[in-house]
Scaffold this motif. Structure first.
Motif: not given
Length: 246
Positions: A142-157, A186-196
């Motif tokens: 199981v790979n932990i991806s992110s909504g940033a894989a398909r969207g603009s995201g908030v971290i960077g390119v 894969a599981v792709a979380p977005s805007l989870i309450e973590t340190d990030m």
């Protein structure tokens, strides 16, 4: 009929599991019956605390330090886990870094390091566990991806690229292992309450249609779901409070 996975007798490795999503996943796997290796790079005390919590659930646990972006470190880590817990049946590639950088500020070294930690590590760890999974005819990745894989995201390119690559890696492995008793999802979380997310200054909860941030435990539930489903492979499950639909 049981609705959750029965992982009794299985050994799991969760990378980057000293805190946040990784820790929640490690505990959820233990609750489902697995013995768990807690990988970390720097946070030894937190990793040991996670391992102690797993033991408190009646499962075996091992906290093991390794920079999973380095092949030699991964090889040594796998040997320690096999000696301490046994062969790995279930791998969760969760380790990652999120360096917030604007396009103009991003350096070559930061781009390379992000891809090494977020993507290369998943390849290294998966390659390491596959021979044993093939031999036993059973395995879960199981790979932990992110909504940033398909969207603009908030971290960077650089972060976008690393997570999009992880989903490509997921599909590639799934297609080639589909008849070996090994599933890869894969599981792709977005805007989870973590340190990030807490490190940002923006009120990210306003972006979520559900009106709140997600929790690490909710991501762990999705990991358990794909780990327990023998007919599901090559998929990306989004955990995002309704931000995207696919």
């Amino acid at each position: 009929m049981a609705t959750g996975p029965d992982l009794a007798g299985r050994v799991a490795l969760v990378t980057g599991a000293s805190r946040g999503i990784g820790r929640a996943v490690a505990l959820a796997l233990a609750e489902a019956g697995a013995d768990v290796a807690v990988n970390y790079r720097e946070r030894a005390a937190e990793a040991e605390a996670a391992a102690a919590a797993i033991r408190g659930l009646g499962r075996r646990a091992l906290a093991v330090a390794a920079d999973v972006a380095e092949g030699a470190a991964v090889t040594a880590m796998m040997a320690r886990i096999e000696a301490g817990l046994g062969p790995i049946d279930l791998l969760v590639n969760n380790a990652g870094i999120a360096l917030r950088r604007d396009i103009e500020a991003l350096t070559e070294a930061e781009f390379d390091r992000t891809l090494a930690v977020n993507l290369k590590s998943a390849w290294l760890c998966t390659q390491a566990v596959l021979p044993g999974m093939r031999a036993r005819g059973w395995g879960r990745v199981v790979n932990i991806s992110s909504g940033a894989a398909r969207g603009s995201g908030v971290i960077g390119v650089h972060y976008n690229a690393s997570k999009a690559g992880m989903e490509g890696l997921t599909r590639g492995y799934a297609a080639r292992l589909v008849q070996a008793g090994i599933t890869v999802n894969a599981v792709a979380p977005s805007l989870i309450e973590t340190d990030m997310v807490r490190a940002g200054s923006e009120d990210y909860a306003r972006k979520v249609p559900m009106g709140r941030l997600g929790t690490a435990e909710e991501v762990a539930q999705a990991v358990l779901m794909v780990a327990g489903n023998a007919f599901m492979t090559g998929q990306t499950v989004q955990v995002n409070g309704g931000m995207q639909f696919t």
